[in-house]
Design a protein around this motif. Structure first.
Motif: not given
Length: 295
Positions: A229, A232, A253, A261
């Motif tokens: 991640l 993100y 994603i 997420i």
């Protein structure tokens, strides 16, 4: 040289169905041949010069170089984007992300304090983080008339292609060199932030096609196995403070981390999160909304 002479060697790399499609695409884009022309044997009528060029292109394809690089272009949302080594090739699923944003924007309204006339004059500020070829930013600029679009990338090569594409398609996009992991200290600047960041773990490489792993830029594809991640989290943290109230964050994603997420977005203050699947049924997109005060 016949159609079969062209596709059959490529079948060892792509399989017969995809090999045929690749050859037909090359013959269409570069030599203007329709599928009917191909099946009627017009490949054998190419000039000596065209045959030499076609052989050079076939040699590159035999090295598993993506057909988009060989042709120097890729299709995206009904438009042609220039691409080449050093820039990620636009994917069909990313078209679905653009379609979601465009369709959502048709329903999006400015605060009720504005009159209808004032609302029409508002230019919603959109940021595309990790723009690559510019495909997302350019599509949103052209398909959302009220948009004022900016786009970031860390790669000078990618930004070069993005600027060429914007100029060729007459799209108004402001491109900037910017590392997504070290964003500026903006507050309440954007109405929409969108990103298709690197999201493939290194351990997934063994399951990927050779034409992707051997040729497309790894910095646009891969993240560390121990921190999937990475991008993100950095982008969500930035978006939490830089989005205006009711601003929206959209991500493409990795389906493996959809739940993680979504949890992360809630931790950063995003509400009304929504995931969507792509045309293959994989959870591929997520949206979060900042409804309270920016952090």
């Amino acid at each position: 040289m016949t159609y079969e002479d062209l596709w059959r060697p490529l079948a060892a790399i792509y399989g017969s169905g995809e090999a045929k499609a690749i050859v037909r695409y090359v013959l269409d884009v570069r030599f203007g041949m329709s599928t009917t022309d191909v099946y009627c044997g017009k490949v054998t009528q190419l000039s000596a010069e065209d045959c030499r060029e076609l052989q050079k292109m076939t040699d590159r394809l035999m090295k598993a170089e993506p057909v988009q690089y060989v042709l120097g272009q890729a299709d995206f949302c009904g438009r042609t984007m220039k691409v080449g080594p050093g820039v990620l090739i636009p994917r069909p699923e990313t078209e679905e992300l653009c379609e979601w944003i465009v369709s959502s924007n048709e329903k999006y309204r400015a605060p009720d304090t504005f009159s209808e006339k004032e609302t029409c004059n508002i230019r919603h500020a959109i940021l595309d983080i990790g723009t690559g070829s510019g495909c997302i930013a350019i599509t949103l600029s052209l398909d959302i008339p009220s948009a004022k679009v900016s786009a970031w990338d860390i790669s000078a090569e990618a930004l070069s292609f993005a600027r060429l594409n914007a100029a060729a398609l007459c799209a108004e996009v402001t491109f900037e060199t910017q590392d997504a992991l070290v964003p500026p200290d903006d507050t309440a600047r954007w109405d929409i932030i969108v990103s298709n960041p690197p999201y493939i773990c290194q351990r997934e490489r063994t399951d990927m096609e050779r034409n992707v792993v051997d040729h497309e830029p790894h910095q646009a594809l891969f993240v560390p196995d121990d921190d999937p991640l990475l991008f993100y989290r950095a982008i969500a943290r930035y978006a939490a403070r830089s989005l205006k109230r009711d601003g929206r964050l959209y991500f493409e994603i990795n389906p493996l981390f959809a739940g993680d997420i979504q949890t992360m977005l809630h931790e950063y203050g995003f509400t009304m999160t929504e995931t969507r699947s792509d045309n293959f049924g994989k959870e591929r997109f997520i949206k979060g909304v900042i409804t309270g005060r920016n952090q």
